[in-house]
Scaffold this motif. Structure first.
Motif, PDB file in Angstrom:
ATOM      1  N   PRO A 128       0.824  -1.219   0.000  1.00 48.99           N
ATOM      2  CA  PRO A 128       0.000   0.000   0.000  1.00 48.99           C
ATOM      3  C   PRO A 128       0.856   1.265   0.000  1.00 48.99           C
ATOM      4  O   PRO A 128       1.172   1.818   1.035  1.00 48.99           O
ATOM      5  CB  PRO A 128      -0.803  -0.119   1.308  1.00 48.99           C
ATOM      6  CG  PRO A 128       0.037  -0.974   2.187  1.00 48.99           C
ATOM      7  CD  PRO A 128       0.798  -1.905   1.287  1.00 48.99           C
TER       8      PRO A 128
ATOM      9  N   ARG B 228      -4.584   3.480  -0.010  1.00 52.83           N
ATOM     10  CA  ARG B 228      -5.759   3.176   0.824  1.00 52.83           C
ATOM     11  C   ARG B 228      -6.562   1.996   0.276  1.00 52.83           C
ATOM     12  O   ARG B 228      -7.022   1.136   1.040  1.00 52.83           O
ATOM     13  CB  ARG B 228      -6.648   4.414   0.937  1.00 52.83           C
ATOM     14  CG  ARG B 228      -7.930   4.193   1.751  1.00 52.83           C
ATOM     15  CD  ARG B 228      -8.753   5.476   1.838  1.00 52.83           C
ATOM     16  NE  ARG B 228     -10.083   5.244   2.354  1.00 52.83           N
ATOM     17  CZ  ARG B 228     -10.394   5.152   3.646  1.00 52.83           C
ATOM     18  NH1 ARG B 228      -9.438   5.252   4.545  1.00 52.83           N
ATOM     19  NH2 ARG B 228     -11.633   4.950   4.039  1.00 52.83           N
TER      20      ARG B 228
ATOM     21  N   GLU C 286      -4.844  -1.249   1.038  1.00 55.72           N
ATOM     22  CA  GLU C 286      -5.051  -1.586   2.458  1.00 55.72           C
ATOM     23  C   GLU C 286      -6.432  -2.212   2.667  1.00 55.72           C
ATOM     24  O   GLU C 286      -6.572  -3.197   3.400  1.00 55.72           O
ATOM     25  CB  GLU C 286      -4.946  -0.329   3.322  1.00 55.72           C
ATOM     26  CG  GLU C 286      -3.531   0.165   3.535  1.00 55.72           C
ATOM     27  CD  GLU C 286      -3.509   1.435   4.380  1.00 55.72           C
ATOM     28  OE1 GLU C 286      -4.577   1.820   4.917  1.00 55.72           O
ATOM     29  OE2 GLU C 286      -2.432   2.041   4.505  1.00 55.72           O
TER      30      GLU C 286
ATOM     31  N   SER D  30      -6.492  -5.735   1.260  1.00 52.86           N
ATOM     32  CA  SER D  30      -5.723  -6.605   2.151  1.00 52.86           C
ATOM     33  C   SER D  30      -6.493  -6.900   3.432  1.00 52.86           C
ATOM     34  O   SER D  30      -6.463  -8.017   3.951  1.00 52.86           O
ATOM     35  CB  SER D  30      -4.378  -5.943   2.490  1.00 52.86           C
ATOM     36  OG  SER D  30      -3.630  -6.745   3.361  1.00 52.86           O
ATOM     37  N   TYR D  31      -7.206  -5.900   3.934  1.00 58.40           N
ATOM     38  CA  TYR D  31      -8.029  -6.050   5.141  1.00 58.40           C
ATOM     39  C   TYR D  31      -9.045  -7.184   4.952  1.00 58.40           C
ATOM     40  O   TYR D  31      -9.200  -8.059   5.825  1.00 58.40           O
ATOM     41  CB  TYR D  31      -8.753  -4.732   5.425  1.00 58.40           C
ATOM     42  CG  TYR D  31      -9.855  -4.821   6.455  1.00 58.40           C
ATOM     43  CD1 TYR D  31      -9.563  -4.739   7.813  1.00 58.40           C
ATOM     44  CD2 TYR D  31     -11.190  -4.960   6.059  1.00 58.40           C
ATOM     45  CE1 TYR D  31     -10.588  -4.815   8.767  1.00 58.40           C
ATOM     46  CE2 TYR D  31     -12.203  -5.034   7.000  1.00 58.40           C
ATOM     47  CZ  TYR D  31     -11.899  -4.962   8.356  1.00 58.40           C
ATOM     48  OH  TYR D  31     -12.911  -5.036   9.284  1.00 58.40           O
TER      49      TYR D  31
END
Length: 301
Positions: free
Chosen positions: A30, A36, A39, A42-43
């Motif tokens: 990221p 963002r 991220e 990936s979250y």
């Protein structure tokens, strides 16, 4: 072909960890102005889950004599596609779910626009994994093209996307088993079927092997979705990682709403047994795939 002495959960963990390693090592960093959305993707990708679809890809490769190492990147791509579909499913415009795997859904942890883009990015990343040089050099290029074609069809208008559209259109409406089966076949079964067949294709499976695995995957996929319908009614919220009775509140077309709980249980068992029967030509080699079918059914009990 007994599975009682087979440690399925150790097998599942071992296979999933191999896929996890590829996803972790090759996932974009990221950085920059677009960090963002990376991220957010990936979250959701790291939020948990048993990695059933990529593990099925590895297991089907294995049952026809292939090696995990030869399909790991492809399996990683399958998980990216599955996660993208979950992110979009949870959006307010779709199923409007605030939690996924016990954590806030992507659009809750970030925002709706970011969640949409995170899903888009994961879909694109899937094809990056499918065509990664490491994947291309390990398998037949013609088999790889067939596998990619199969997956793209399974998740598009003739598969997952079409099934989701029908699912949304049928909310609050009365209908019978015919449309319900169509929705489940397209929304859920097609990707499970493609995950199984892709692994076998990349391992140079014979025509008869592919036919047997297609039957297995179709019935496994149906059992999986029927059990999902059941879990929404009788499941443990803590284990599910999301609120139950959500299908009922949204007046979704499900097996319990059409045929009742008892008949739904019966149908889950019938499809599970049909999936297991389809594996007979593989003998002992198919124990992991058989154990997967038994695991899918036992999620209810």
């Amino acid at each position: 072909m007994e599975t009682k002495n087979f440690d399925f959960f150790a097998y599942l963990k071992r296979k999933a960890e191999k896929v996890e390693k590829v996803l972790t090592e090759f996932f974009p960093q990221p950085k920059g102005y677009g960090g963002r959305v990376v991220e957010a993707a990936s979250y959701s990708l790291s939020a948990g889950g048993k990695r059933i679809r990529p593990v099925l890809c590895l297991a089907s490769c294995e049952v026809v004599g292939g090696r995990d190492e030869d399909v790991l990147f492809f399996a990683a791509g399958i998980e990216c596609i599955h996660t993208y579909s979950l992110i979009h499913d949870d959006l307010p415009a779709m199923d409007d779910d605030d939690f996924r795997r016990g954590k806030p859904s992507c659009h809750k942890a970030y925002d709706e626009a970011t969640a949409i883009l995170a899903g888009d990015g994961l879909q694109s990343l899937a094809f990056w994994f499918f065509t990664h040089p490491e994947q291309v050099k390990r398998v037949s290029k013609s088999a790889l093209l067939k596998a990619i074609h199969l997956i793209s069809q399974a998740v598009g208008f003739e598969g997952m996307v079409g099934g989701q559209m029908a699912d949304l259109l049928m909310e609050g409406k009365k209908a019978g088993l015919k449309i319900l089966k169509w929705i489940h076949l397209h929304k859920t079964v097609k990707l499970i079927e493609a995950s199984v067949l892709a692994g076998a294709l990349l391992a140079k499976a014979k025509k008869k092997e592919l036919q047997a695995l297609k039957s297995y995957a179709k019935h496994l996929g149906m059992a999986f979705q029927i059990v999902d319908d059941l879990l929404d009614v009788i499941g443990d919220e803590k284990k599910l990682g999301k609120k139950n009775l959500s299908d009922l509140k949204k007046q979704k077309l499900t097996y319990p709403s059409v045929v009742g709980l008892e008949k739904t249980r019966e149908l889950a068992e019938i499809h599970t047994q049909k999936a297991i029967s389809a594996l007979e030509p593989f003998g002992e080699k198919a124990i992991p795939l058989r154990a997967m079918a038994e695991f899918v059914l036992k999620r209810v009990y």
